[in-house]
Design an enzyme around this catalytic site. Sequence first.
Site, PDB file in Angstrom:
ATOM      1  N   ASN A 117      57.046  36.562  24.554  1.00  0.00           N
ATOM      2  CA  ASN A 117      55.875  35.832  25.052  1.00  0.00           C
ATOM      3  C   ASN A 117      55.907  35.882  26.578  1.00  0.00           C
ATOM      4  O   ASN A 117      56.715  35.200  27.202  1.00  0.00           O
ATOM      5  CB  ASN A 117      55.935  34.385  24.536  1.00  0.00           C
ATOM      6  CG  ASN A 117      54.797  33.537  25.065  1.00  0.00           C
ATOM      7  OD1 ASN A 117      53.894  34.029  25.738  1.00  0.00           O
ATOM      8  ND2 ASN A 117      54.837  32.245  24.749  1.00  0.00           N
ATOM      9  N   HIS A 129      51.585  26.936  20.561  1.00  0.00           N
ATOM     10  CA  HIS A 129      52.702  26.909  21.514  1.00  0.00           C
ATOM     11  C   HIS A 129      52.751  25.544  22.209  1.00  0.00           C
ATOM     12  O   HIS A 129      51.706  24.946  22.481  1.00  0.00           O
ATOM     13  CB  HIS A 129      52.550  28.036  22.547  1.00  0.00           C
ATOM     14  CG  HIS A 129      53.796  28.231  23.340  1.00  0.00           C
ATOM     15  ND1 HIS A 129      54.107  27.434  24.416  1.00  0.00           N
ATOM     16  CD2 HIS A 129      54.839  29.081  23.176  1.00  0.00           C
ATOM     17  CE1 HIS A 129      55.291  27.819  24.892  1.00  0.00           C
ATOM     18  NE2 HIS A 129      55.758  28.804  24.153  1.00  0.00           N
ATOM     19  N   GLU A 157      53.215  24.757  25.172  1.00  0.00           N
ATOM     20  CA  GLU A 157      52.481  24.668  26.439  1.00  0.00           C
ATOM     21  C   GLU A 157      51.003  24.415  26.192  1.00  0.00           C
ATOM     22  O   GLU A 157      50.337  23.725  26.978  1.00  0.00           O
ATOM     23  CB  GLU A 157      52.737  25.941  27.265  1.00  0.00           C
ATOM     24  CG  GLU A 157      54.160  25.912  27.834  1.00  0.00           C
ATOM     25  CD  GLU A 157      54.850  27.256  27.948  1.00  0.00           C
ATOM     26  OE1 GLU A 157      54.189  28.303  27.914  1.00  0.00           O
ATOM     27  OE2 GLU A 157      56.095  27.243  28.075  1.00  0.00           O
ATOM     28  N   GLU A 162      60.348  26.034  18.235  1.00  0.00           N
ATOM     29  CA  GLU A 162      60.664  26.016  19.666  1.00  0.00           C
ATOM     30  C   GLU A 162      60.799  24.572  20.143  1.00  0.00           C
ATOM     31  O   GLU A 162      59.796  23.915  20.457  1.00  0.00           O
ATOM     32  CB  GLU A 162      59.549  26.695  20.467  1.00  0.00           C
ATOM     33  CG  GLU A 162      59.283  28.136  20.094  1.00  0.00           C
ATOM     34  CD  GLU A 162      58.678  28.924  21.256  1.00  0.00           C
ATOM     35  OE1 GLU A 162      59.248  29.960  21.589  1.00  0.00           O
ATOM     36  OE2 GLU A 162      57.677  28.491  21.836  1.00  0.00           O
ATOM     37  N   GLY A 182      62.250  27.221  28.691  1.00  0.00           N
ATOM     38  CA  GLY A 182      62.227  27.431  30.137  1.00  0.00           C
ATOM     39  C   GLY A 182      63.214  26.559  30.896  1.00  0.00           C
ATOM     40  O   GLY A 182      63.136  26.432  32.114  1.00  0.00           O
ATOM     41  N   SER A 232      64.870  29.361  25.649  1.00  0.00           N
ATOM     42  CA  SER A 232      66.005  29.840  26.446  1.00  0.00           C
ATOM     43  C   SER A 232      66.888  30.868  25.739  1.00  0.00           C
ATOM     44  O   SER A 232      68.092  30.931  25.989  1.00  0.00           O
ATOM     45  CB  SER A 232      66.840  28.657  26.965  1.00  0.00           C
ATOM     46  OG  SER A 232      66.059  27.862  27.846  1.00  0.00           O
TER      47      SER A 232
HETATM   48  P1  13P Z   1      61.867  30.685  27.358  1.00  0.00           P
HETATM   49  O1  13P Z   1      62.544  31.787  26.591  1.00  0.00           O
HETATM   50  O2  13P Z   1      61.473  31.100  28.754  1.00  0.00           O
HETATM   51  O3  13P Z   1      62.633  29.403  27.293  1.00  0.00           O
HETATM   52  O4  13P Z   1      60.465  30.418  26.611  1.00  0.00           O
HETATM   53  C1  13P Z   1      60.454  30.287  25.231  1.00  0.00           C
HETATM   54  C2  13P Z   1      59.053  30.272  24.763  1.00  0.00           C
HETATM   55  O5  13P Z   1      58.305  29.357  25.036  1.00  0.00           O
HETATM   56  C3  13P Z   1      58.582  31.420  23.973  1.00  0.00           C
HETATM   57  O6  13P Z   1      57.329  31.189  23.429  1.00  0.00           O
END
Ligand code: 13P
Length: 247
Positions: free
Chosen positions: A9, A93, A95, A163, A169, A209
């Site tokens: 992603n 997601h 976010e 997730e 992140g 991560s």
């Molecule tokens: P990171 O791997 O940067 O933590 O992000 C994970 C993510 O949100 C994938 O959709």
Amino acid sequence: TGKFFVGGNWKCNGTKESINKLVSDLNSATLESDVDVVVSPPFIYIDQVINSLTSRIEVAAQNSWIGKGGAFTGEISVEQLKDVGCKWVILGHSERRHIIGEDDQFIGKKAAYALSQGVGVIACIGELLEEREAGKTSDVCFRQLKAYADAVPSWDNIVIAYEPVWAIGTGKVATPEQAQEVHVAVRDWLSKNVSAEVASKTRIIYGGSVNGGNSAELAKKGDIDGFLVGGASLKGPEFATIINSVT
Ligand code: 13P
């Protein structure tokens, strides 16, 4: 369960130039054949990526509109995604849930629409840190799962991405045991609320991560069927390492 599945992603990152380099690194990487691989560029670069990938890697959008296109300023329809050769979409997601404000029902409807058009859904779920600390991890994940289950007619073309928001992140990856525990709970939920067949067939991938140094340990767990990778998917060789951590 099923073929290992690894998604990259890219979120809201990249330029024509950096994406060109990333795709060429992916084109020259040696990837295990027994893994489904997708990458998810920002909408505006999807066409560029599809036209420059030379391998079997497929492309996912990071979002889609809830129904047929039309007067919906700023949106992209599933039909348009299909038109440019996009076979998957990431929905739900964290976010989009927590920064943009999409709710369970809205996400469920998007999933149902994408599936109705033959586009596969990477259906994300996951708890916030305060929800985990309050012992609500499974309540939250089950509530999010139920919204998908209530909306979709079939699970054939869905991959579930667990997730945990606190791991995204942050560099704080879930331990293999923490991830495995939730994946088992998700599979158990599917078995009780959808069917034993769907529970055993549906791939449940982990995100948060994941990197080239921790993917192999995570991949050893029986219910971790792949990964959804953010930051580390922006580096071609590291993303290849993660793909090749399939056991
Ligand atoms: P990171 O791997 O940067 O933590 O992000 C994970 C993510 O949100 C994938 O959709």
